[in-house]
Scaffold this motif. Structure first.
Motif, short mmCIF file in Angstrom:
data_model
loop_
_atom_site.label_atom_id
_atom_site.label_comp_id
_atom_site.label_asym_id
_atom_site.label_seq_id
_atom_site.Cartn_x
_atom_site.Cartn_y
_atom_site.Cartn_z
N ALA A 1 99.92 76.72 14.19
CA ALA A 1 99.76 77.86 13.29
C ALA A 1 100.70 77.71 12.09
O ALA A 1 100.32 77.98 10.94
N LEU B 1 99.38 74.83 9.80
CA LEU B 1 98.25 75.27 8.99
C LEU B 1 98.69 76.15 7.84
O LEU B 1 98.07 76.18 6.77
N ALA B 2 99.81 76.88 8.05
CA ALA B 2 100.33 77.76 7.02
C ALA B 2 101.28 77.05 6.07
O ALA B 2 101.82 77.67 5.13
N ARG C 1 98.30 88.80 13.18
CA ARG C 1 97.03 88.92 12.47
C ARG C 1 97.07 88.23 11.11
O ARG C 1 96.10 87.62 10.68
N GLY D 1 98.94 85.67 10.25
CA GLY D 1 99.11 84.23 10.37
C GLY D 1 97.83 83.54 10.79
O GLY D 1 96.75 84.14 10.83
N ARG D 2 97.97 82.28 11.18
CA ARG D 2 96.79 81.50 11.56
C ARG D 2 96.81 81.19 13.05
O ARG D 2 96.38 80.14 13.50
N TYR D 3 97.33 82.15 13.81
CA TYR D 3 97.49 81.94 15.25
C TYR D 3 96.15 81.85 15.97
O TYR D 3 95.96 80.99 16.85
N GLU E 1 93.26 80.91 14.82
CA GLU E 1 92.64 79.63 14.47
C GLU E 1 93.33 78.48 15.19
O GLU E 1 92.68 77.58 15.74
N ALA E 2 94.66 78.53 15.24
CA ALA E 2 95.42 77.48 15.93
C ALA E 2 95.09 77.48 17.42
O ALA E 2 94.97 76.41 18.04
N LEU F 1 91.49 71.36 7.18
CA LEU F 1 91.67 72.81 7.03
C LEU F 1 92.75 73.17 6.01
O LEU F 1 92.87 74.34 5.63
N ILE F 2 93.55 72.19 5.57
CA ILE F 2 94.58 72.48 4.57
C ILE F 2 94.31 71.78 3.25
O ILE F 2 95.11 71.88 2.32
#
Length: 562
Positions: free
Chosen positions: A444, A447-448, A518, A520-522, A524-525, A549-550
């Motif tokens: 996560a 990805l961020a 919410r 973050g990209r948790y 999706e991760a 994805l990035i």
């Protein structure tokens, strides 16, 4: 009638297209001449790199079919020969403690250079999420660091200004480009995706080689760390890249020096051969032990008799790990270069003095083992560890910069079987849970845009996240028996993994807070990590699968050639 203002874009040579966002600061490193140099490297070496990657896949297919890595009979004379690498430059004779971290953020680069370490390895690989912004800011940061002009104003801290501490001195700068397998999708050469490491290396070398030269002669840099190699043929490509770059710049052969991370199991059987290929450019080998554990699982993904125990139990006391370290030391010292130890991933525990001291004692113990075994220096993930590590190594060395000349005979009798001995220890459901939690939290963050993440009092990067992923995959793939506590044993199954990931996602929501979860990209991760852990075939790299994805393309970043 109003006129449309021209959209700023990078000035590119023929055949090069930049798809990353335009930024005037980025344009100062993405110059036409620098991009022409990168493109020339890509055109010259894309064929050999593709061939080397195909041979990697061929080797893995052999391991999947039951074969084991072995010392190559064809290169026995290289292993048994009495050759040595080029003499080490005095500038990097003392590497007792090295700190590693991403090439961005800027403040982190300054703090690492001021940390008291002998070397700072600025990372474009495992500790950096390869977003366009991270990569280009990293190049700007390192250019300014080499020039001695890097500074940072921290408005969040009342405008505090960070700059290099010229009075105390700064760490020598090494740079780790990405591995051969990673692309750079924001740069196209002849409509092909550029090879990521050649972008990293090419931009850095082009803009900084003259500052290292500065009349000092061969062996004074730039300095590099080279990751993820599996065979000496990959080192041969790097050696050719270095020679090509030196010729381009008009500097002496051997000016560039590089340390190779031995962080794949196949590379452990190629140490002499790797050094031989790089002998004019070598600065030694490093025990990249976290990636090495990951590679052990990946290499033996088709071998149910080689299941890893809990990650926490796979330390240097395991016979296969200790043997790998001993062989690396003997090989390097025989060839007259540095044998660097592994990463101390602990970070200071600020709110618990007793726990912090216990963690520091673990670090001291690990570093005593490395120094006594014969390592010339070691890695730290956090500046707070450096005083303790320096005390251990400097106390052992007694004023010597390294122990290449010490009479240490470790590794003399290491066999193939020593390097391949299966690790021993328990496998537990709790470790399955921890792997899921660490893997999802790291992914996560990656990805961020963050590639180096403090989690549970350890600094996690892509290497440690990879262990979490492949260990869960291995256990599920082979139905490992796991200790569930209270004398209960369960089998690792896709259903158990799915339940564990779901429960650990709820735990993460509680740990980080519902709003941050919410935002973050948790989620999706969690989907990516869960899918990879039950995939029929093990993906080679977690981050390679997630890289798309990035990637954010900006088609007008460079002018149209139409």
């Amino acid at each position: 009638m109003s006129k449309t203002m021209p959209v700023p874009c990078y000035e590119t040579p023929e055949g090069v297209d930049i798809r990353g966002r335009y930024d005037p600061e980025f344009a100062s490193v993405l110059t036409r001449d620098a991009l022409a140099f990168v493109a020339a490297l890509h055109r010259e070496f894309r064929g050999p790199v593709r061939h080397a990657m195909e041979l990697r896949r061929d080797a893995q297919r052999c391991y999947d079919a039951g074969e084991l890595p072995r010392f190559d009979p064809a290169t026995r004379l290289v292993r048994e020969g009495e050759w040595t690498c080029a003499p080490l430059p005095p500038a990097i004779a003392d590497r007792t403690v090295e700190i590693t971290g991403p090439a961005d953020p800027r403040k982190m680069v300054i703090n690492a250079l001021n940390s008291g370490a002998k070397v700072f390895m600025a990372d474009f690989e495992d500790a950096l999420s390869p977003t366009w912004e991270n990569l280009m800011r990293g190049q700007v940061n390192l250019r300014d660091a080499v020039a001695g002009t890097i500074s940072f104003r921290d408005d969040a801290r009342g405008g505090r200004v960070y700059k290099l501490d010229d009075e105390r001195g700064t760490a020598k700068l090494f740079v780790r480009p990405r591995g051969w397998h990673l692309p750079e999708s924001h740069v196209l050469v002849d409509n092909e995706t550029a090879i990521g490491c050649l972008v990293d290396f090419g931009l850095y070398f082009f803009h900084n080689h003259a500052a290292f030269r500065a009349g000092q002669g061969a062996g004074y840099g730039p300095f590099f760390y080279l990751p993820k190699m599996e065979h000496s043929r990959e080192a041969r490509i790097w050696n050719a890249v270095f020679s090509r770059a030196e010729k381009f710049a008009g500097i002496e052969n051997g000016s560039v020096r590089a340390t190779v991370l031995v962080e794949t199991l196949p590379a452990a059987f190629q140490m002499d051969e790797i050094l031989h290929e790089l002998r004019e450019h070598s600065a030694g080998l490093n025990c990249g032990r976290w990636d090495y554990i990951f590679s052990y699982v990946k290499t033996f993904r088709g071998h149910p008799g080689r299941l890893l125990p809990d990650r926490a139990l796979v330390g240097m006391a395991q016979h296969f790990m200790r043997s790998y370290s001993q062989l690396l030391i003997r090989t390097c010292h025989r060839r007259r270069v540095h044998a660097m130890g592994g990463m101390a991933a602990q970070i200071p525990i600020k709110d618990d003095a007793a726990a912090n001291e216990a963690a520091l004692e673990l670090v001291r113990g690990d570093k005593r083992r490395e120094a006594l075994a014969g390592h010339d220096g070691t890695w730290a993930a956090h500046p707070g560890l450096i005083p303790a590590i320096r005390e251990v190594f400097e106390g052992h060395l007694g004023g010597r910069p390294n122990q290449i000349d010490a009479a240490i005979d470790s590794g003399a009798d290491i066999t193939e079987e020593d390097l391949l001995q299966p690790p021993r220890g328990a496998r537990t459901v709790e470790a399955l849970r921890l792997n899921a939690r660490v893997g999802v939290r790291y992914l996560a963050a990656w990805l961020a845009g963050s590639g180096s993440v403090p989690l549970y009092n350890l600094m996690e990067d892509a290497a440690t996240a990879e262990i979490s992923r492949v260990q869960n995959w291995q256990w599920v793939r082979h139905g490992a028996a796991l200790d569930a506590g209270c004398g209960v044993e369960v089998r690792a199954t896709p259903e158990l993994l799915a339940r564990v990931v779901e429960e650990e996602m709820e735990r993460l929501r509680a740990e980080v807070g519902a709003q941050r979860f919410r935002a973050g990209r948790y989620a999706e991760a969690g989907r990516i990590f869960g899918r990879q852990c039950v995939a029929p075939e093990l993906d080679d790299f977690l981050t390679l699968d997630a890289y798309g994805l990035i990637v954010v393309h900006h088609p007008r970043a460079s002018p149209s050639k139409l």
